[in-house]
Write a protein that holds these residues in place. Structure first.
Motif, short mmCIF file in Angstrom:
data_model
loop_
_atom_site.label_atom_id
_atom_site.label_comp_id
_atom_site.label_asym_id
_atom_site.label_seq_id
_atom_site.Cartn_x
_atom_site.Cartn_y
_atom_site.Cartn_z
N ARG A 1 -3.69 7.55 -1.89
CA ARG A 1 -3.36 6.25 -1.30
C ARG A 1 -3.81 5.19 -2.29
N TRP A 2 -2.89 4.24 -2.56
CA TRP A 2 -3.23 3.23 -3.56
C TRP A 2 -2.58 1.89 -3.24
N ARG A 3 -3.16 0.86 -3.83
CA ARG A 3 -2.54 -0.47 -3.78
C ARG A 3 -1.72 -0.62 -5.05
N GLU A 4 -0.44 -0.93 -4.86
CA GLU A 4 0.44 -1.08 -6.01
C GLU A 4 0.67 -2.56 -6.30
N LEU A 5 0.19 -3.00 -7.44
CA LEU A 5 0.41 -4.38 -7.84
C LEU A 5 1.85 -4.55 -8.32
N PRO A 6 2.40 -5.73 -8.26
CA PRO A 6 3.78 -5.93 -8.72
C PRO A 6 3.95 -5.58 -10.20
N ILE B 1 -4.24 0.72 -8.02
CA ILE B 1 -5.67 0.85 -7.73
C ILE B 1 -5.80 1.82 -6.56
N PHE B 2 -6.46 2.96 -6.80
CA PHE B 2 -6.48 4.06 -5.84
C PHE B 2 -7.67 3.93 -4.89
N GLU B 3 -7.40 4.24 -3.62
CA GLU B 3 -8.47 4.34 -2.63
C GLU B 3 -8.96 5.76 -2.47
N THR B 4 -8.09 6.73 -2.75
CA THR B 4 -8.45 8.14 -2.64
C THR B 4 -7.97 8.88 -3.88
N MET C 1 0.86 -1.17 0.00
CA MET C 1 0.00 0.00 0.00
C MET C 1 0.91 1.23 0.00
N ALA C 2 0.61 2.16 -0.91
CA ALA C 2 1.48 3.33 -1.10
C ALA C 2 0.72 4.61 -0.78
N ARG C 3 1.51 5.62 -0.42
CA ARG C 3 0.92 6.92 -0.08
C ARG C 3 1.86 8.02 -0.56
N ALA C 4 1.28 9.09 -1.16
CA ALA C 4 2.07 10.24 -1.60
C ALA C 4 1.17 11.44 -1.73
#
Length: 603
Positions: free
Chosen positions: A62-67, A81-84, A51-54
């Motif tokens: 905030r997003w989930r970064e797939l490999p 895939i972004f949550e926000t 899970m990444a944040r910037a």
């Protein structure tokens, strides 16, 4: 999806372009993107989610970064895939297409799925035009770099200026330590002009390759920089899967722990002195600020040992172009219990293709008839969970300066005598070349010459041996009486050291009626690195056997274990000795089974 695309033709082959544009961490810096913080979440079936944040344009994303998926040197891509934020999803990547005449067409693209009208406007009116301009600038710069017109691989990489007084003081100290002026000047240019990202985790062997200089010459230069306030050294334990380290580096061997944990791969492993414990350098903050930020976690440029990687959804089956299997290639997955190695004989026959099933218990490989090109394999994920599959080069990079290699060099031991592991730890060394030497009839020497003259001869013989060992990049671990225990990282360097010892020792004492006769033994195998009386020492079965083998020497000879004798370097060594080696089966004290050893007269 709104697609943003840039194309540029470069007059260089894909294999040349790929290393420059696959460093996604550097690429994001060059694009002016912000640093990213990652939270790693373990998966029950193995591996992890990231899970990444910037903050971008004042917005918290905030997003989930797939490999990443890639096939070197053809393409790479990633899905987020972004949550926000204003976007639901983003897909980004690069394609490298071969052009007539051997050039490369680079296609850089982003596909954005807006969450709302603002996201649609932002993608089309702001991000799209900016991305095209920035990527066009990067691709033009890359071609200029490959032509030698630019010094730095990518444009606009952040580079802080140096602290001039501190730099000059450090360089003067380096000159006073006897380092060659031309190398000091080269280092000054490196510290002044390199981007921040290049000075945080420096591999001196890679620097030697880029400078076209001898690796030991450059390593000697770097080993003197900490004493001059120019650079700091640190130790990193590399994960055997991803071959990277997410843990804070240790600034002393005493801070190393025997076991480590990789939060990305979700495995626990032992640090191996000869493979995964790596020495790196970073610029001293008094010279230039250090940049330890992360801009991309797992792009292909950060994993050069992986030539291909793909993600499979639960129960998914895909056709995937295989990397060329010209040398052993290991398949590995965090969700599969055991890796499997593909070898050149596994290349499918004409009209056949490989079928690779990634079952949780292990990989199964079979062939089937195929009308499609044989370079494509059918890859199956029969599991009810997503799966990450990587194809990795088995050999570790020659740019990695392992702890065993550097601590086996006398120069390092002299400069960093306090560098020892913790008294409470034992670190595995998977392969160590061990040398023992002794003098024949040294006791009689004391009786015939007297204590003082005989002791002087022994000390002189130590001086000859130490100089030879140092020149062949080995180290003296300890001396016991008139015996020496030394270690090397390479068989050929150990053999060269033995040959030169036997050549030089007689001429070192020309006044003796009978020259000193050296006994020597060599063995290779695993052992433990330990702290013994605040010195780095080695223990284990390999050490014990090497010590016992010296008893089988007669003088003026070398006894090697069968493990050493079977090494390919031995053939070259034997061409320079006068007599043929003689094998023997010997039962050594403390060992149940007998061992085959080879006695080699050294003339």
């Amino acid at each position: 999806m709104i697609r943003i695309e840039s194309q540029h033709d470069l007059a260089f082959p894909r294999e040349t372009v790929w290393p420059a544009l696959s460093k996604t961490d550097w690429l994001n810096r060059s694009l002016g993107l912000p640093p990213v913080s990652y939270e790693i979440e373990p998966r029950v079936e193995g591996g992890s989610n990231a899970m990444a944040r910037a903050r971008i344009l004042g917005m918290e994303l905030r997003w989930r970064e797939l490999p990443f998926e890639w096939l070197e040197p053809e393409f790479y891509r990633v899905r987020r895939i972004f949550e926000t934020g204003p976007f639901v999803e983003a897909r980004m990547g690069m394609e490298f297409q071969t052009r007539p005449g051997g050039g490369t067409r680079v296609i850089a693209y982003s596909e954005l799925s807006p969450r709302n009208a603002f996201g649609k406007w932002l993608a089309r009116s702001v991000l799209g035009p900016k991305a095209k301009r920035d990527m066009s600038r990067i691709l033009v710069h890359t071609e200029d770099f490959l032509r030698g017109r630019e010094k730095i691989i990518l444009p606009r990489l952040p580079a802080h200026s140096v602290n001039e007084p501190a730099l000059q003081i450090g360089l003067k100290k380096l000159e006073d330590r006897g380092q060659p002026i031309d190398l000091v000047q080269r280092l000054e240019k490196f510290l002044r002009e390199s981007p921040d990202a290049e000075l945080s985790h420096v591999r001196p062997l890679a620097v030697a390759r880029n400078w076209g200089r001898d690796e030991w010459e450059i390593l000697r230069l770097f080993l003197h920089t900490p004493r001059c306030g120019l650079m700091d050294l640190s130790w990193e334990i590399l994960c055997p899967n991803c071959r990277s380290s997410r843990q804070p580096p240790a600034h002393s061997l005493s801070q190393l722990k025997r076991t480590s944990h990789c939060e990305v791969c979700q495995i626990q492993f032992d640090g191996e002195f000869d493979k995964s414990v790596e020495l790196k350098f970073s610029v001293n903050p008094a010279i230039r600020p250090r940049d330890e930020q992360t801009f991309c976690l797992a792009g292909p440029g950060g994993k050069p040992h992986l030539v291909s990687q793909l993600c499979l959804e639960p129960r998914e089956e895909r056709f995937w172009k295989l990397p060329a299997i010209t040398k052993p290639l290991r398949m590995r997955s965090p969700q599969v219990k055991e890796p499997r190695t593909l070898r050149p004989p596994d290349t499918p026959d004409q009209g056949q293709r490989l079928v690779i099933s990634c079952e949780a218990s292990g990989f199964s490989v079979r062939s089937e008839s195929a009308a499609e090109p044989e370079s494509f394999a059918r890859i199956e994920n029969p599991n009810p969970f997503p799966l990450l599959l990587s194809f990795e080069v088995v050999e570790w990079s020659e740019d990695i300066l392992t702890a065993a290699r550097v601590t086996n060099w006398q120069e390092f031991r002299d400069l960093f005598s306090k560098e020892v592991i913790s008294p409470n730890e034992q670190v595995t060394v998977g392969s160590q070349v061990v040398l023992f030497t002794d003098l024949r009839s040294s006791t009689a020497l004391y009786h015939s010459l007297g204590d003082a003259p005989a002791y002087a001869l022994v000390r002189n013989h130590f001086s000859v041996l130490v100089d030879v060992i140092r020149a062949q990049h080995g180290t003296v671990v300890k001396t016991i009486g008139d015996s020496v225990m030394a270690t090397f990282s390479r068989v050929d360097e150990a053999l060269d050291a033995v040959r030169k010892m036997h050549q030089q020792l007689p001429s070192a004492n020309p006044s003796l009626a009978a020259p000193l006769a050296l006994k020597s033994s060599l063995h290779i195998g695993p052992c433990l690195a330990v702290n013994a009386n605040d010195k780095l020492d080695f223990f284990g079965t390999t050490i014990n056997l090497a010590a016992r083998m010296i008893k089988h020497c007669e003088g003026g000879d070398l006894v090697v274990s069968d493990e050493i004798f079977r090494h390919p370097e031995m053939a070259r060594f034997l061409t320079a000795v006068p007599d043929s080696p003689r094998p023997s089966q010997v039962r050594f004290r403390g060992f149940d089974a007998s061992h085959q050893v080879w006695r080699i007269p050294m003339g």
